[in-house]
Structures are given as C-alpha cells and as structure tokens.
Motif scaffolding. Sequence first.
Motif, PDB file in Angstrom:
ATOM      1  N   ASN A  68      61.231  29.431 -13.046  1.00  0.00           N
ATOM      2  CA  ASN A  68      62.387  28.695 -13.400  1.00  0.00           C
ATOM      3  C   ASN A  68      62.660  27.410 -12.758  1.00  0.00           C
ATOM      4  O   ASN A  68      63.405  26.559 -13.112  1.00  0.00           O
ATOM      5  CB  ASN A  68      63.719  29.476 -13.111  1.00  0.00           C
ATOM      6  CG  ASN A  68      63.873  30.845 -14.157  1.00  0.00           C
ATOM      7  OD1 ASN A  68      63.196  30.633 -15.288  1.00  0.00           O
ATOM      8  ND2 ASN A  68      64.204  31.731 -13.662  1.00  0.00           N
ATOM      9  N   TYR A 136      55.902  26.087 -14.578  1.00  0.00           N
ATOM     10  CA  TYR A 136      57.200  25.516 -14.754  1.00  0.00           C
ATOM     11  C   TYR A 136      57.325  24.816 -16.063  1.00  0.00           C
ATOM     12  O   TYR A 136      57.976  25.078 -16.934  1.00  0.00           O
ATOM     13  CB  TYR A 136      57.689  24.806 -13.853  1.00  0.00           C
ATOM     14  CG  TYR A 136      59.037  24.086 -14.032  1.00  0.00           C
ATOM     15  CD1 TYR A 136      60.323  24.707 -14.226  1.00  0.00           C
ATOM     16  CD2 TYR A 136      59.034  22.654 -14.524  1.00  0.00           C
ATOM     17  CE1 TYR A 136      61.424  24.228 -14.495  1.00  0.00           C
ATOM     18  CE2 TYR A 136      60.216  22.137 -14.691  1.00  0.00           C
ATOM     19  CZ  TYR A 136      61.273  22.797 -14.796  1.00  0.00           C
ATOM     20  OH  TYR A 136      62.669  22.102 -14.998  1.00  0.00           O
ATOM     21  N   THR A 140      58.871  25.455 -20.028  1.00  0.00           N
ATOM     22  CA  THR A 140      60.235  24.653 -20.474  1.00  0.00           C
ATOM     23  C   THR A 140      59.562  23.581 -21.384  1.00  0.00           C
ATOM     24  O   THR A 140      60.067  22.486 -21.071  1.00  0.00           O
ATOM     25  CB  THR A 140      60.827  24.065 -19.062  1.00  0.00           C
ATOM     26  OG1 THR A 140      59.801  23.328 -18.248  1.00  0.00           O
ATOM     27  CG2 THR A 140      61.237  25.316 -18.235  1.00  0.00           C
ATOM     28  N   PHE A 143      62.282  21.260 -22.802  1.00  0.00           N
ATOM     29  CA  PHE A 143      63.144  20.379 -22.103  1.00  0.00           C
ATOM     30  C   PHE A 143      62.698  18.970 -22.293  1.00  0.00           C
ATOM     31  O   PHE A 143      61.536  18.577 -22.534  1.00  0.00           O
ATOM     32  CB  PHE A 143      62.840  20.587 -20.479  1.00  0.00           C
ATOM     33  CG  PHE A 143      63.689  21.862 -20.042  1.00  0.00           C
ATOM     34  CD1 PHE A 143      63.915  22.605 -20.892  1.00  0.00           C
ATOM     35  CD2 PHE A 143      63.976  22.145 -18.768  1.00  0.00           C
ATOM     36  CE1 PHE A 143      64.688  23.933 -20.602  1.00  0.00           C
ATOM     37  CE2 PHE A 143      64.411  23.105 -18.271  1.00  0.00           C
ATOM     38  CZ  PHE A 143      64.820  24.299 -19.244  1.00  0.00           C
TER      39      PHE A 143
END
Length: 194
Positions: A68, A136, A140, A143
Amino acid sequence: MDYFETFSPVARIDTIRTVLALAAQKRWKVYQFDVKSAFLNGELEEEEKMISKFEMTDLGILHYFLVNTPMNANEKFLQDDGVVRTDPKEFRSLVGGLIYITHSRPDIMFPVSLLSRFMQNPSKNHFGATKRVIRYIHGTLKFGIRYHHVNDFKLVSYTDSDWASCVDDRKSTSGFALTLGSGMGTFCMYSLTS
C-alpha cells in the motif's frame, strides 16, 4: 557546426503540469501529439516493461505481494549496510526507469530520490526496496494526477523536512510540493541539506 538545425527544445514536466492545470481551470481542450523530428527523425519505441526486465514476471506472485506504500515509513538505508552487494548497472537501470515514471507518478518521488543515492554501490537491501516501489506501482496503476475546474484557483505550496535522518552523514532531507488549482504543478523535489 550549426546547432540550431538539430536543437530540439524539450518542455519541463513542471511546465506541462502547469499548462494542464490552467487548461482544466479555463476548460480548454487539450490535444497530445508526438513530433518525431524532436528525436532527429528516429524511430520512437516505448519501453514501460520493468516487471519482466527485472525478473518480476510472475504476476500472480507479484499481485500477492502488492503493497500500500512505496516504502516502509521508518526504514533507514545505509551506504555500507553490510549486506551483499548487487549489480550496480542493473540497479541504475531500475532506478532510472523509476525516475522516468515519477513524471506521471509523483507519489513515488521520495523513495526514488532516496534510493538514487545508492547507485554507485547498491546492496540487496537497496535493490529490494526498489522492487517494493515496483510492486506498489503495479497495485496502484490507476493512480495519477487529476486536473479539474475549481472555484478557488490559487497557488499553494507545502514544505517539510525530516531533520537529520540520513544515517550515513546526519543530513536532512527536505522537500516541497506546489499545487495550482486542482493538480500539482511541481511535485515533491527532495534534496539533502546539511
């Protein structure tokens, strides 16, 4: 030699973000196009295959180990950490790729800046930390920076420092971020200070 014939100005990413923030605020249409002459009429070939390049191809395992955050919050790195050294060429290639990704993913700017300090003599700990950043990013992928119209369009800046956190030389790491309207104009520029 006529330098003006081959000169090809390249816009800074900060300028591009500022123009995008302004375009979103003014509700302008924005178009993207590539100019091959900027690369002296060479072939443009994209390369964004970092997962396979650095032997992280088993996406099932990679997905299982998604994280995360791009870095452990309290992790400290030493130049000479006593851990087995790794291939500096491969490490530089990985960090270089991550530096390129920071243009569209400024949320990884701090760990990438930190890890780039160890390019000359990286250890397996440093290499593992860079792979964590890739895990990461993989988790993601959606994002990014979103620009939209806001009522309070102004320039706001943020700054922070960690006060002598570098274990090797007790220097501080400081950084800043600027927002213009809804999106970031300049993201988190980090540097060592005494």
